[in-house]
Scaffold this active site. Sequence first.
Site, short mmCIF file in Angstrom:
data_model
loop_
_atom_site.label_atom_id
_atom_site.label_comp_id
_atom_site.label_asym_id
_atom_site.label_seq_id
_atom_site.Cartn_x
_atom_site.Cartn_y
_atom_site.Cartn_z
N GLY B 18 0.85 -1.19 0.00
CA GLY B 18 0.00 0.00 0.00
C GLY B 18 0.88 1.23 0.00
N PHE B 121 -11.57 19.19 7.50
CA PHE B 121 -11.76 17.80 7.91
C PHE B 121 -11.97 17.76 9.41
CE2 PHE B 121 -11.34 13.51 6.13
CZ PHE B 121 -11.53 13.78 4.79
N ASP B 215 -2.29 -9.72 9.06
CA ASP B 215 -1.27 -10.77 8.91
C ASP B 215 0.08 -10.36 9.50
OD1 ASP B 215 -3.27 -12.06 7.34
OD2 ASP B 215 -2.58 -10.95 5.59
N GLN B 234 -10.74 2.59 15.59
CA GLN B 234 -11.56 3.74 15.23
C GLN B 234 -12.82 3.33 14.47
OE1 GLN B 234 -10.33 6.88 12.08
NE2 GLN B 234 -10.41 7.96 14.04
N HIS B 236 -15.44 4.89 12.07
CA HIS B 236 -15.71 6.07 11.24
C HIS B 236 -17.20 6.38 11.35
CE1 HIS B 236 -16.08 8.65 7.74
NE2 HIS B 236 -14.78 8.65 7.60
N LEU B 246 -17.18 3.08 3.19
CA LEU B 246 -16.86 4.44 3.60
C LEU B 246 -17.63 5.51 2.82
CD1 LEU B 246 -14.92 6.17 5.31
CD2 LEU B 246 -13.28 6.01 3.43
N GLU B 249 -15.31 11.51 5.07
CA GLU B 249 -15.47 12.71 5.91
C GLU B 249 -15.37 13.97 5.05
OE1 GLU B 249 -13.62 12.17 9.76
OE2 GLU B 249 -12.78 14.17 9.58
N ARG B 280 -13.63 11.94 14.94
CA ARG B 280 -14.43 10.75 14.65
C ARG B 280 -14.94 10.03 15.90
NH1 ARG B 280 -10.74 8.60 9.57
NH2 ARG B 280 -11.55 10.16 8.12
N HIS B 346 -13.06 1.20 11.17
CA HIS B 346 -12.37 1.83 10.06
C HIS B 346 -10.85 1.77 10.16
CE1 HIS B 346 -11.78 4.64 6.81
NE2 HIS B 346 -11.21 5.54 7.58
N GLU B 377 -0.37 1.65 8.75
CA GLU B 377 -1.42 1.29 9.71
C GLU B 377 -1.03 0.12 10.60
OE1 GLU B 377 -5.30 0.99 7.97
OE2 GLU B 377 -6.26 0.44 9.85
N ARG B 388 -7.44 8.72 15.74
CA ARG B 388 -6.77 9.36 14.60
C ARG B 388 -7.67 10.44 13.99
NH1 ARG B 388 -7.16 8.89 9.26
NH2 ARG B 388 -8.29 6.92 9.10
#
Lengths: 315, 573
Positions: B18, B121, B215, B234, B236, B246, B249, B280, B346, B377, B388
């Site tokens: 990622g 945000f 994993d 968290q 969301h 999702l 936001e 959140r 989330h 993450e 967060r």
Amino acid sequence: MAEVRFNIYRLNPETGGDGRFQEYKVECEKGDTVLDCLNKIKGEQDGTVTYRMSCRSAICGSCAMRICGHTRLACSTQVSGLLEIYEEITLEPLQNFPVIKDLVVDMKAYWEKIEAIMPYMVPDAGEPVPEKERLQSPEQFDTVFEVATCIRCSACVSDCTSLEADDKFLAPAALAKSFRFAGDSRDAADKERLTELVKEGGIWDCVRCYECTQVCPKDVRPAEHIIQLREKALNNQMEKSVGARHVLGFMESVGHSGQLDEGKLPMFAVKNIGAKISMVPIGIKMFLKGKLPLKHKPIPGAEDVQRIYKKLEGE
Amino acid sequence: MAMEEEVFSHDLLIVGAGLAGMRAAIAAGEGLDVAIVSKLHPVRSHSGAAQGGIAASLGNSDEEDSWETHMFDTVKGSDYLGDQDAIEMMVKDAPGVIYELEHMGCVFTRMDDGRVAQRRFGGHSKPRACFAADWTGHTILQVLYEQIMKRRVRVYEEWYMVSLIVRDNVCRGIVAYDIDQGKLCVIRAKAVLFATGGYGRAFKITSNAHANSGDGIIATYRAGIPLEDMEFVQFHPTGLWRQGILVSEGARGEGAYILNNDGERFMTNYAPEMMELAPRDLTSRAIQTEINEGRGIGGQDYVYIDLRHLGKERILERLPQIHDLAYDFTGVDCFEEPIPIQPTAHYSMGGIPCTMEGQVTCDPGNTPIKGFFAAGECSCVSVHGANRLGTNSLLEAVVFGRRAGTAASEYAKGEVLPELPDDANQPAREEIEWVLNNQGSESVMAIKDDLQTSMMENCGIFRTEEQLKSQLATISKLRERFSKVKIDDKGRRFNTDLIGALELSRLLEFSDIIVTGAVARQECRGSHYRTDHPKRDDENWLKHTLAYRTDDGPRLEYKPVTITTYQPEERKY
């Protein structure tokens, strides 16, 4: 909702043989997607049914497959919508790809074609790298944003008719990716990109069937971006390929007489003497069937067409 | 099944592709043999699902913004559990990493003058979210993969990392399973960097991908390294009803309202100043309270997010994906109707403990595991503490992916390939053979379903000791059932039935750690809300949890929070 019949393509690489279809019945609820049902089949009936999936929200591009004959994302396709048209739901792997197992295909060739188009931005090497961001107008952002939303699901490649006929064709995903950079105001490698793209297997080999645009689950419109690349190639005086000459010949013929000179066009498009000679037998056949008008006459009002051309050229 | 063994080796091996993993690979630079192992093709990674933005105090939309303000917002948002030295580092790095992404070719929505646009945000006092409509994670993911292709980094695609090889506090490589070929392989490396994502899949309603099965976190834990702050998960505020998918936001950043059954913007009762743009943890609790008190729509378990007043043009320009997701998954046309939403699991604040350079540590004194790094993450630096802020996750992934990639490659340059123990692949081989050959009657799907449903009920937004203890018992029973699991597919090639069982075993294990940490922590902080201990308790609980694996379940220790600038105070929004 009700019990729904699924007909799923099965191929086990370890036992070999041809693929076959296997039927499953699933109790569906309102709101169930095709992926939900596949997960029910795998979880409750037959753990050997194999497919790719991950995000289940139409962004990772893993679960594209042929659903009732059309390529779609399993995760965002509602079963209820399909049942309005189909009695049972047929699931097959993507076309134009070798199958590994059941609904899983080998994507190697897909990525090789992406790698072949210089798939990264090449800024002007002569310009110093700015301290902050490179400026880009909202319109310049809009030009490339649509194609930047490609999720690489391969639906367009699966349904590409040109690729079906010629596996060397770069196919819509790689060509649209090419426009991602060629269309970006910050990229400076137009010449290099286009030089490759006008070769065999490139932008001129698309037959403009628009299947890719129609099938894209994210409305990326690959066909339109292929056309934008063609315009760029012509604007860069890359006019030697058969495809480019076909377009130019078409334009000239219509601009001259208001209609297409079907006899002249192929001769104009193909420059090479050998290739011209090779078209003679088909030309004779066409003539004998009355498909080759010997006399090409301007249409009434051809002058108006010429005026339109002049006006457009002025712009 | 006989399992062949192949051994590969690299200087730096990154697991996960990622944002954090690929940014790390790019940071490693020339002259080093870098490879990536990923269970999915890199562009399928879940970073791509991030929608609303990435934070940086560029000051484009508001010149008053500064790294100091960004730091304070983040510290306050973390409910003071975030380590302030790391937060300072992250927000100072932020503008630079945005410009780097932009220079690589990332697309960003622009202001009329051509600079990167920024919007508001939750929990941020200034507009500092940089974005590409509501496709921000996707566009960054693509651009990083473009750089991976350009650099010709070797990617082991669709390889599942089964275990981590650590001996004498030195990391020596990993054992991975080639999903297509069904082969177990050892990959030796001078340095290993985990960027394997979060653990939200323990919950029924989640925005996480099926692949987010923790994993890397569990491989770390099974290698004897503790996990940090795992109880902080968290929720969301706005997931599509029943789906959990999702709804960015960014929608509220653009001005969307949240409404209850009376059509009331109820956030006025919970966060009168920031309203829908409260952080959140607070917003999710507000929504859940409305639902619990019968003010969900028609008394059901959802409320509305309303975009209608933004107008069609604004929605199509700034939130096109939200429009499509609402339509495709709930049948709602958000130009005409409000979208039904509920809180959705989330983001994982907890994870693998590491320093600001990604160096993994294994105790309260931060003793390093040599050659082992983590970012994104799966890691716990900790910059998010107990909660967060939106847009800080993409930022964290890029900032710390880059930092950890640099540190790991520096480390690898000075090392030779570590010796492998004789039985390096034994735990992985035994685990796979066990799953393939186990003769039981339990199905992966049924156990997973029961786990996710019970975690949602007992370890969700509101928690009590009674619920949490009953959840521990439930997990123990589920693990007992897992010992009788049976899969149908015994084949070698592309066996996703096998992978599903391996993933479930990890879900069960980290759920146990989440709940154990949550039982112990008798206070409310950020996402962890104990109705039986309804106050934050700095005196006893301003500390990080470390969970160690033992035969009797997780054993907890604690380590102090780094506080440099801002002393804890009450959070009001």
